[in-house]
Scaffold this motif. Structure first.
Motif, PDB file in Angstrom:
ATOM      1  N   CYS A 223       0.833  -1.213   0.000  1.00  0.00           N
ATOM      2  CA  CYS A 223       0.000   0.000   0.000  1.00  0.00           C
ATOM      3  C   CYS A 223       0.860   1.252   0.000  1.00  0.00           C
ATOM      4  N   ASN A 224       2.029   1.150   0.561  1.00  0.00           N
ATOM      5  CA  ASN A 224       3.081   2.152   0.537  1.00  0.00           C
ATOM      6  C   ASN A 224       4.360   1.396   0.890  1.00  0.00           C
ATOM      7  N   PRO A 225       5.529   2.026   0.878  1.00  0.00           N
ATOM      8  CA  PRO A 225       6.756   1.259   1.088  1.00  0.00           C
ATOM      9  C   PRO A 225       6.858   0.522   2.418  1.00  0.00           C
ATOM     10  N   SER A 226       6.074   0.909   3.395  1.00  0.00           N
ATOM     11  CA  SER A 226       6.183   0.271   4.710  1.00  0.00           C
ATOM     12  C   SER A 226       4.949  -0.523   5.110  1.00  0.00           C
ATOM     13  N   THR A 227       3.958  -0.619   4.228  1.00  0.00           N
ATOM     14  CA  THR A 227       2.673  -1.229   4.590  1.00  0.00           C
ATOM     15  C   THR A 227       2.270  -2.287   3.571  1.00  0.00           C
ATOM     16  N   ILE A 228       1.871  -3.444   4.070  1.00  0.00           N
ATOM     17  CA  ILE A 228       1.372  -4.532   3.226  1.00  0.00           C
ATOM     18  C   ILE A 228      -0.012  -4.939   3.728  1.00  0.00           C
ATOM     19  N   ALA A 229      -0.993  -4.916   2.840  1.00  0.00           N
ATOM     20  CA  ALA A 229      -2.318  -5.461   3.137  1.00  0.00           C
ATOM     21  C   ALA A 229      -2.364  -6.896   2.630  1.00  0.00           C
ATOM     22  N   GLN A 249       2.498 -15.677   8.823  1.00  0.00           N
ATOM     23  CA  GLN A 249       3.743 -15.775   9.595  1.00  0.00           C
ATOM     24  C   GLN A 249       4.937 -15.317   8.761  1.00  0.00           C
ATOM     25  N   GLU A 250       4.935 -15.640   7.481  1.00  0.00           N
ATOM     26  CA  GLU A 250       6.011 -15.170   6.606  1.00  0.00           C
ATOM     27  C   GLU A 250       6.026 -13.643   6.527  1.00  0.00           C
ATOM     28  N   LEU A 251       4.858 -13.056   6.351  1.00  0.00           N
ATOM     29  CA  LEU A 251       4.772 -11.600   6.261  1.00  0.00           C
ATOM     30  C   LEU A 251       5.236 -10.932   7.550  1.00  0.00           C
ATOM     31  N   MET A 252       4.915 -11.538   8.667  1.00  0.00           N
ATOM     32  CA  MET A 252       5.342 -10.988   9.954  1.00  0.00           C
ATOM     33  C   MET A 252       6.857 -11.052  10.112  1.00  0.00           C
ATOM     34  N   ALA A 253       7.474 -12.019   9.457  1.00  0.00           N
ATOM     35  CA  ALA A 253       8.932 -12.170   9.551  1.00  0.00           C
ATOM     36  C   ALA A 253       9.687 -11.275   8.578  1.00  0.00           C
ATOM     37  N   PHE A 254       9.021 -10.799   7.528  1.00  0.00           N
ATOM     38  CA  PHE A 254       9.688  -9.920   6.568  1.00  0.00           C
ATOM     39  C   PHE A 254      10.097  -8.618   7.244  1.00  0.00           C
ATOM     40  N   GLU A 260      13.098  -2.695  10.145  1.00  0.00           N
ATOM     41  CA  GLU A 260      11.823  -2.665  10.860  1.00  0.00           C
ATOM     42  C   GLU A 260      10.821  -3.621  10.210  1.00  0.00           C
ATOM     43  N   PRO A 261       9.911  -4.186  11.006  1.00  0.00           N
ATOM     44  CA  PRO A 261       8.858  -5.007  10.402  1.00  0.00           C
ATOM     45  C   PRO A 261       7.902  -4.144   9.593  1.00  0.00           C
ATOM     46  N   TYR A 262       7.212  -4.771   8.665  1.00  0.00           N
ATOM     47  CA  TYR A 262       6.198  -4.052   7.903  1.00  0.00           C
ATOM     48  C   TYR A 262       4.957  -3.819   8.761  1.00  0.00           C
ATOM     49  N   GLN A 263       4.284  -2.710   8.483  1.00  0.00           N
ATOM     50  CA  GLN A 263       2.949  -2.538   9.031  1.00  0.00           C
ATOM     51  C   GLN A 263       2.019  -3.434   8.220  1.00  0.00           C
ATOM     52  N   LEU A 264       1.384  -4.372   8.881  1.00  0.00           N
ATOM     53  CA  LEU A 264       0.522  -5.328   8.207  1.00  0.00           C
ATOM     54  C   LEU A 264      -0.935  -4.993   8.465  1.00  0.00           C
ATOM     55  N   ILE A 265      -1.713  -4.956   7.390  1.00  0.00           N
ATOM     56  CA  ILE A 265      -3.143  -4.690   7.493  1.00  0.00           C
ATOM     57  C   ILE A 265      -3.880  -5.937   7.020  1.00  0.00           C
ATOM     58  N   ALA A 266      -4.537  -6.597   7.955  1.00  0.00           N
ATOM     59  CA  ALA A 266      -5.252  -7.830   7.639  1.00  0.00           C
ATOM     60  C   ALA A 266      -6.573  -7.507   6.960  1.00  0.00           C
ATOM     61  N   LEU A 267      -6.806  -8.142   5.832  1.00  0.00           N
ATOM     62  CA  LEU A 267      -8.069  -8.014   5.119  1.00  0.00           C
ATOM     63  C   LEU A 267      -8.947  -9.200   5.483  1.00  0.00           C
ATOM     64  N   PRO A 268     -10.246  -8.986   5.614  1.00  0.00           N
ATOM     65  CA  PRO A 268     -11.126 -10.041   6.141  1.00  0.00           C
ATOM     66  C   PRO A 268     -11.326 -11.178   5.150  1.00  0.00           C
ATOM     67  N   TRP A 269     -11.850 -12.250   5.671  1.00  0.00           N
ATOM     68  CA  TRP A 269     -12.116 -13.468   4.901  1.00  0.00           C
ATOM     69  C   TRP A 269     -13.608 -13.531   4.617  1.00  0.00           C
ATOM     70  N   PRO A 270     -14.034 -13.366   3.356  1.00  0.00           N
ATOM     71  CA  PRO A 270     -15.464 -13.438   3.055  1.00  0.00           C
ATOM     72  C   PRO A 270     -15.983 -14.866   3.160  1.00  0.00           C
ATOM     73  N   ALA A 316      -5.025   2.173   5.299  1.00  0.00           N
ATOM     74  CA  ALA A 316      -3.862   2.133   4.411  1.00  0.00           C
ATOM     75  C   ALA A 316      -3.836   3.307   3.445  1.00  0.00           C
ATOM     76  N   PHE A 317      -5.011   3.819   3.082  1.00  0.00           N
ATOM     77  CA  PHE A 317      -5.100   4.885   2.078  1.00  0.00           C
ATOM     78  C   PHE A 317      -5.936   6.051   2.617  1.00  0.00           C
ATOM     79  N   PRO A 318      -5.437   6.739   3.637  1.00  0.00           N
ATOM     80  CA  PRO A 318      -6.246   7.787   4.274  1.00  0.00           C
ATOM     81  C   PRO A 318      -6.530   8.985   3.369  1.00  0.00           C
ATOM     82  N   GLU A 319      -5.721   9.187   2.326  1.00  0.00           N
ATOM     83  CA  GLU A 319      -5.902  10.349   1.459  1.00  0.00           C
ATOM     84  C   GLU A 319      -6.578   9.976   0.137  1.00  0.00           C
TER      85      GLU A 319
END
Length: 356
Positions: A223-229, A249-254, A260-270, A316-319
Motif C-alpha cells: 500500500c506504501n513502502p512500509s505497509t502490506i495489506a 507468519q512469513e509476512l510478519m517475519a519480513f 523494521e517489520p512491515y505494518q501489516l493490514i489484515a483483510l477479512p475473509w469473506p 492504508a489509504f487515508p488520502e
C-alpha cells in the motif's frame, strides 16, 4: 531496445497515472454466458476511473466500439477521457497481458512487453500476447516498448518502488512459466529489468479457483513502502486456513530495508463464494484492489466482510477515496478487480484518438 545501457526502476501502483487499461470481452469468448453482467461491472470501473484519469479500452470489433462510445457518452463521460481501440484478444485480464512500466534515471518511462502464455499454457493467449504491440501500432502509447522473452504476468509481482519486490514461489518458480530459469536466474532477471535488489518470496498462500498459480495480487499487496495489506483467514475449519496462516507468519517475519517489520493490514475473509452451476469455490479476495490517482477501487462480494475490508483499506489509504465495485460476476471467471486492469503511469498513454 535493450535495458543494458540504462538503469530502470519498476514503478509502484501509487505512482501518478495517465490512465487505466481494460480489455473488453468478446461476445463469443469465455464470458459469453455472463456478458451483460461483466459488461456492467466494467462500465462501473470506467465510470469510477474517468473521474480521476483516462481509460484505454481494447474492444473486439467496430460494433462494440461504437456501442461503448454511445454508452459512455450517455453516462456523461467526456470523449477525451476514453480511448477505444479495436484489437483481437483472447480474454479480459489486462493485468497479465498488459505492459509493465519502468522508468529510467531521468523518469522517462519504458513499457516492458513480457511473454504471456495464458498462465503457463492453461488457456489460449496468442492474441493477448500480441496486444501491447498491436496497441503500439495503433498509436496508443507515447513511450517506447521493449519485448521481453521471459514469461511474466503483472499480477505476479508487487513493488514498493524502492528496490523491493514481493512475489510467490508458486508462480514465478513454477516450471510452467520459465522452466530453464532457477530462483537465482529469476532474481537476476528481475534485478536487470526492474532495478530491484531485494525479492521477498512467499512460499505459502493460495486461493481455490485461482488459475494463476497464486498471483501475489490475490494475496498480499504493498500500500506504501512500509505497509502490506494481506488476506487473513480466521476460520480454522476452512481449507485455506493452514496455507494463509503460514503466509501471515512469513509476512510478519519480513523486514523493511531499515530492519523494521512491515505494518501489516489484515483483510477479512469473506464467506465462501461458490459457482452457481457446479458449486466449485471461487477466488473472492479483497487484496485484489486497484490504486488509481486519488482513489482506490475495492472489490466487494455482497458479504458482511465488504465493510470490514473498506474500513481496513481506509487505514492504508487515508488520502484516497475508496470506491466499492461489486465483483461477483468477475470471480465466476476466476479473477477479480485488479486482474481486469493495468495502470498506465504518467508519460505512457498517447493523446486521445478521434473515434469513428
Amino acid at each position: 531496445m535493450t535495458l543494458a545501457n540504462k538503469t530502470y526502476r519498476l514503478l509502484p501502483e501509487w505512482s501518478p497515472q495517465d490512465g487505466l487499461q481494460l480489455t473488453w470481452p468478446r461476445p463469443d469468448g469465455d464470458w459469453a454466458q455472463l456478458l451483460s453482467r461483466i459488461e456492467a461491472t466494467l462500465e462501473r470501473i470506467v465510470i469510477a476511473t474517468t473521474r480521476y484519469q483516462r481509460v484505454l479500452i481494447s474492444v473486439p470489433d467496430d460494433t462494440t466500439q461504437r456501442r461503448l462510445a454511445e454508452t459512455f457518452e450517455a453516462y456523461g463521460i467526456a470523449q477525451q477521457q476514453l480511448m477505444l481501440i479495436v484489437a483481437p484478444t483472447d480474454d479480459t485480464w489486462a493485468r497479465d497481458h498488459g505492459p509493465i512500466t519502468v522508468v529510467d534515471e531521468a523518469q522517462q518511462p519504458l513499457m516492458l512487453d513480457y511473454t504471456f502464455t495464458g498462465w503457463g499454457g492453461k488457456f489460449p493467449a496468442e492474441h493477448d500476447n500480441r496486444l501491447t504491440q498491436w496497441l503500439d501500432d495503433a498509436g496508443a502509447w507515447t513511450c517506447p516498448i521493449a519485448p521481453r522473452s521471459m514469461v511474466l504476468e503483472g499480477g505476479a509481482i508487487e513493488t514498493d518502488g524502492e528496490g523491493t519486490l514481493l512475489t510467490t514461489e508458486a508462480c514465478l518458480l513454477n516450471p510452467n512459466r520459465n522452466p530453464s530459469l532457477s530462483r537465482t536466474d529469476v532474481e537476476a532477471q528481475l534485478a536487470e529489468d526492474f532495478g530491484v535488489d531485494r525479492v521477498l518470496w512467499l512460499a505459502n498462500g493460495h486461493l481455490e479457483g485461482d488459475d494463476t498459480d497464486s498471483h501475489v495480487d490475490t494475496l498480499a499487496r504493498f500500500c506504501n513502502p512500509s505497509t502490506i495489506a494481506y488476506v487473513r483467514c480466521d476460520d480454522s475449519t476452512d481449507p485455506h486456513y493452514p496455507a494463509l496462516n503460514a503466509m501471515e507468519q512469513e509476512l510478519m517475519a519480513f523486514r523493511q530495508r531499515n530492519g523494521e517489520p512491515y505494518q501489516l493490514i489484515a483483510l477479512p475473509w469473506p464467506q465462501a463464494c461458490l459457482d452457481p452451476e457446479d458449486g466449485h469455490r471461487l477466488p473472492a479476495t479483497y487484496a485484489n484492489f486497484l490504486i488509481i490517482n486519488n482513489a482506490v477501487l475495492v472489490p466487494t462480494y455482497g458479504d458482511p466482510a465488504d465493510l470490514v475490508a473498506l474500513q481496513a483499506l481506509s487505514i492504508a489509504f487515508p488520502e484516497h477515496t475508496l470506491i466499492p465495485i461489486e465483483c461477483n460476476s468477475v470471480i465466476r471467471q476466476h479473477g477479480s478487480l485488479h486482474c481486469l486492469t493495468m495502470q498506465l503511469p504518467k508519460g505512457t498513454l498517447a493523446p486521445a484518438l478521434s473515434q469513428s
